[in-house]
Design a protein around this motif. Structure first.
Motif: not given
Length: 83
Positions: A2-10
């Motif tokens: 989930a942290q990787r997805q948040d980082s990609e969205k950001e």
């Protein structure tokens, strides 16, 4: 995960914002150009401690702008008339 997805969205959000701000056809280019012209004519780059220099620069730059606009109008009229 989930942290990787948040980082990609950001990252995508940041890249889209940069693309929008640096787009030469967008409002940001026009607003930057207008602000630059305003700052130039109003002598924003001159030392404010000397009021005569500030007003002299404003007067000179405004007079130059009006002269350039007058010459452009004259050129257009000259070309339209054909002589």
């Amino acid at each position: 995960m989930a942290q990787r997805q948040d980082s990609e969205k950001e990252s995508r959000r940041i890249l889209e914002r940069i693309a929008h701000e640096t787009d030469p056809a967008g409002n940001s280019f026009v607003s930057r150009a207008a602000k630059g012209m305003h700052d130039h004519v109003t002598a924003a780059d001159i030392d404010r401690a000397d009021p005569i220099e500030v007003w002299g620069t404003r007067f000179g730059r405004t007079l130059g702008l009006l002269l350039a606009l007058g010459l452009m109008v004259w050129l257009v009229l000259y070309v339209i008339r054909g002589s």
